[in-house]
Design a protein around this motif. Structure first.
Motif, PDB file in Angstrom:
ATOM      1  N   LYS A 269      24.790  50.974  -6.273  1.00 25.82           N
ATOM      2  CA  LYS A 269      24.396  49.988  -5.272  1.00 25.82           C
ATOM      3  C   LYS A 269      23.768  50.666  -4.068  1.00 25.82           C
ATOM      4  CE  LYS A 269      26.196  45.701  -3.301  1.00 25.82           C
ATOM      5  NZ  LYS A 269      27.399  44.845  -3.202  1.00 25.82           N
ATOM      6  N   TRP A 270      24.374  51.778  -3.647  1.00 24.92           N
ATOM      7  CA  TRP A 270      23.837  52.547  -2.512  1.00 24.92           C
ATOM      8  C   TRP A 270      22.417  53.050  -2.819  1.00 24.92           C
ATOM      9  CZ3 TRP A 270      23.117  58.051  -2.181  1.00 24.92           C
ATOM     10  CH2 TRP A 270      22.860  58.520  -0.886  1.00 24.92           C
ATOM     11  N   LEU A 271      22.188  53.505  -4.041  1.00 24.49           N
ATOM     12  CA  LEU A 271      20.857  53.981  -4.425  1.00 24.49           C
ATOM     13  C   LEU A 271      19.824  52.859  -4.376  1.00 24.49           C
ATOM     14  CD1 LEU A 271      21.706  56.294  -7.480  1.00 24.49           C
ATOM     15  CD2 LEU A 271      21.046  57.019  -5.174  1.00 24.49           C
TER      16      LEU A 271
ATOM     17  N   HIS B  79      23.136  55.226 -18.108  1.00 26.10           N
ATOM     18  CA  HIS B  79      22.232  56.136 -18.831  1.00 26.10           C
ATOM     19  C   HIS B  79      21.540  57.086 -17.864  1.00 26.10           C
ATOM     20  CE1 HIS B  79      18.672  57.484 -21.100  1.00 26.10           C
ATOM     21  NE2 HIS B  79      19.428  57.302 -22.175  1.00 26.10           N
ATOM     22  N   TYR B  80      21.050  56.563 -16.749  1.00 25.46           N
ATOM     23  CA  TYR B  80      20.337  57.386 -15.762  1.00 25.46           C
ATOM     24  C   TYR B  80      21.241  58.500 -15.225  1.00 25.46           C
ATOM     25  CZ  TYR B  80      17.778  58.584 -11.468  1.00 25.46           C
ATOM     26  OH  TYR B  80      17.131  59.258 -10.459  1.00 25.46           O
ATOM     27  N   LEU B  81      22.501  58.177 -14.992  1.00 22.87           N
ATOM     28  CA  LEU B  81      23.446  59.157 -14.446  1.00 22.87           C
ATOM     29  C   LEU B  81      23.532  60.390 -15.320  1.00 22.87           C
ATOM     30  CD1 LEU B  81      25.770  59.922 -12.457  1.00 22.87           C
ATOM     31  CD2 LEU B  81      27.315  58.665 -13.986  1.00 22.87           C
TER      32      LEU B  81
ATOM     33  N   LEU C  15      23.430  63.269  -8.000  1.00 28.89           N
ATOM     34  CA  LEU C  15      22.525  62.139  -7.757  1.00 28.89           C
ATOM     35  C   LEU C  15      22.441  61.808  -6.273  1.00 28.89           C
ATOM     36  CD1 LEU C  15      22.853  59.258 -10.368  1.00 28.89           C
ATOM     37  CD2 LEU C  15      21.128  61.035 -10.183  1.00 28.89           C
ATOM     38  N   VAL C  16      23.581  61.815  -5.602  1.00 28.84           N
ATOM     39  CA  VAL C  16      23.586  61.533  -4.161  1.00 28.84           C
ATOM     40  C   VAL C  16      22.778  62.590  -3.426  1.00 28.84           C
ATOM     41  CG1 VAL C  16      25.046  61.379  -2.104  1.00 28.84           C
ATOM     42  CG2 VAL C  16      25.749  60.244  -4.227  1.00 28.84           C
TER      43      VAL C  16
ATOM     44  N   LYS D  71      26.602  75.194  -1.290  1.00 33.56           N
ATOM     45  CA  LYS D  71      26.772  74.267  -2.405  1.00 33.56           C
ATOM     46  C   LYS D  71      25.439  74.164  -3.133  1.00 33.56           C
ATOM     47  CE  LYS D  71      29.628  70.825  -2.420  1.00 33.56           C
ATOM     48  NZ  LYS D  71      30.314  69.529  -2.203  1.00 33.56           N
ATOM     49  N   VAL D  72      25.500  74.213  -4.451  1.00 34.94           N
ATOM     50  CA  VAL D  72      24.297  74.282  -5.272  1.00 34.94           C
ATOM     51  C   VAL D  72      24.125  72.993  -6.072  1.00 34.94           C
ATOM     52  CG1 VAL D  72      23.187  75.490  -7.186  1.00 34.94           C
ATOM     53  CG2 VAL D  72      24.368  76.786  -5.415  1.00 34.94           C
ATOM     54  N   TYR D  73      22.882  72.522  -6.130  1.00 38.33           N
ATOM     55  CA  TYR D  73      22.536  71.316  -6.876  1.00 38.33           C
ATOM     56  C   TYR D  73      21.305  71.594  -7.733  1.00 38.33           C
ATOM     57  CZ  TYR D  73      25.769  69.262  -3.581  1.00 38.33           C
ATOM     58  OH  TYR D  73      26.892  68.995  -2.859  1.00 38.33           O
ATOM     59  N   ILE D  74      21.069  70.712  -8.712  1.00 35.71           N
ATOM     60  CA  ILE D  74      19.945  70.916  -9.634  1.00 35.71           C
ATOM     61  C   ILE D  74      18.987  69.725  -9.569  1.00 35.71           C
ATOM     62  CG2 ILE D  74      21.243  72.427 -11.160  1.00 35.71           C
ATOM     63  CD1 ILE D  74      21.656  70.086 -13.072  1.00 35.71           C
TER      64      ILE D  74
END
Length: 422
Positions: A417-419, A190-192, A331-332, A304-307
């Motif tokens: 898991k990394w998060l 859901h978070y993703l 997310l990363v 590279k663009v992120y939001i």
């Protein structure tokens, strides 16, 4: 005005504050610096302030704590020359507090033009600890650093991280527990897709979209159009639609300029660059450059663009379920951006998504196809050799292994898991 200020001061001091979910952010409550909290609208700056106030109320007289929100319509007429009334109102209420240290919390203070002059004078002349918030990266600008001359320490606040999201839902993180991992993976799905704005948690899809649309309208009209005097609103909205529907994408502003012109927009390259910088100032969108030894080389290559939040992608793209790669990569990026501003992508013969904090990171939904696995590993090996690194990370939706390559170790980890630190 002083009568209004007195009422606001006392009313807040008499309020019982709601319990807040603790955020993964620590800042000093007593220091010789002005504490600045900056971030996108509705990320939780007010909640963080009020959590700090609750902590202080456990140790000091609540009369020594003053909170003012400059988005309160009762303060709309307040200008820089009127800010002195804040001190006058407070000391008329509590003349016995002049010799005591007072804690001042000023929320969304950037709404007052030239506010920093008052804050600087107050910091220099009053026995006070000052906290300020704002929805603008301008609070981190060189102009602010000059005007406050080293008096401030800035902290950035983003929408809820995944660990904060789990804390909100009372999910215990224990990566050695099968039960805990099952709940973590359940909530990650859901978070993703829906992101980390707390007001959207546990809402229906329709209401969530309405909330996010209202947030975006606030950013567009209050933080960009009004503040910067934007006249070409259609172009700004089209740029936002393009960026938010296509996070984790390489963007050449020359190509974007030509594409927009071919669609009938009247613009210049400078206007396009300005509008993107406004989105960056408002913490709505970010860009990272290619890793190169010279700034000129960085500028010549696409960015590279992120939001700011994955939830915004759903406003413009109804098919997010088919675009998990971009959502995972965004997310990363956000996880890395919470820790550092120095983030790059690496591109030689092959491309690596991120170089940050001394590590390389590639993001891939799955490694099931041999050609995908080979491509991702080959890119990391090339970058590890070039940067003389002995390890790197390959982040996936749910695959885990350790790969011993000729250049070093590649740690394959699920993003969830990394998060969580695993």
């Amino acid at each position: 005005m002083k009568k209004t200020l007195k009422r606001l001061i006392v009313d807040f001091q008499e309020r019982t504050l709601p319990e807040r979910v603790p955020r993964d952010l620590e800042f000093p409550l007593d220091s010789h610096k002005i504490i600045s909290l900056i971030g996108v609208r509705r990320a939780g700056k007010t909640s963080v302030l009020q959590h700090a106030i609750t902590q202080l109320r456990n140790t000091i007289d609540s009369r020594r704590i003053v909170y003012l929100n400059f988005e309160d319509d009762r303060l709309d007429s307040l200008g820089i020359d009127d800010l002195v009334f804040i001190l006058e109102a407070y000391y008329e209420l509590y003349p016995d507090q002049r010799q005591e240290k007072t804690y001042w919390f000023f929320d969304e203070i950037q709404n007052i033009q030239s506010w920093e002059k008052f804050i600087r004078r107050m910091h220099d002349t009053e026995k006070s600890q000052i906290f300020i918030t704002g929805s603008s990266a301008k609070l981190l600008s060189s102009e602010l650093a000059t005007s406050l001359r080293g008096r401030t320490i800035a902290y950035e606040i983003f929408p809820f991280s995944f660990t904060e999201y789990l804390r909100y839902h009372d999910i215990r993180i224990n990566l050695h527990s099968s039960d805990s991992c099952s709940w973590i993976k359940h909530h990650f799905e859901h978070y993703l897709r829906h992101g980390g704005f707390a007001e959207c948690f546990e809402q229906s899809d329709d209401l969530e979209r309405r909330i996010l649309r209202d947030y975006l309208d606030l950013i567009v009209y209050r933080d960009i159009i009004d503040r910067f005097g934007v006249t070409n609103r259609a172009l700004l909205k089209h740029l936002i639609k393009y960026l938010f529907a296509n996070p984790a994408t390489l963007v050449s502003f020359n190509k974007l300029y030509n594409d927009f012109r071919s669609q009938g927009f009247k613009l210049s390259r400078d206007t396009l660059a300005d509008y993107f910088s406004y989105l960056n100032d408002a913490y709505a969108a970010f860009s990272i450059p290619i890793f190169r030894d010279s700034i000129q080389e960085e500028q010549r290559n696409p960015k590279k663009v992120y939001i700011i939040d994955n939830g915004y992608k759903r406003l413009y793209d109804a098919f997010t379920n088919q675009d998990l790669g971009k959502l995972l990569e965004n997310l990363v990026f956000l996880h890395l951006r919470r820790q550092t501003r120095d983030i790059y992508y690496v591109k030689q013969q092959y491309e690596v998504d991120f170089f940050a904090l001394g590590n390389l990171y590639n993001v891939s939904v799955t490694l099931e196809k041999p050609e995908t696995r080979h491509r991702e590993i080959r890119a990391l090996e090339e970058a590890m050799t070039s940067l003389k690194l002995k390890q790197s990370f390959l982040l996936t939706s749910d695959h885990e292994e350790t790969i011993s390559a000729a250049t070093g170790t590649i740690h394959v980890r699920p993003v969830w898991k990394w998060l969580c630190g695993g």
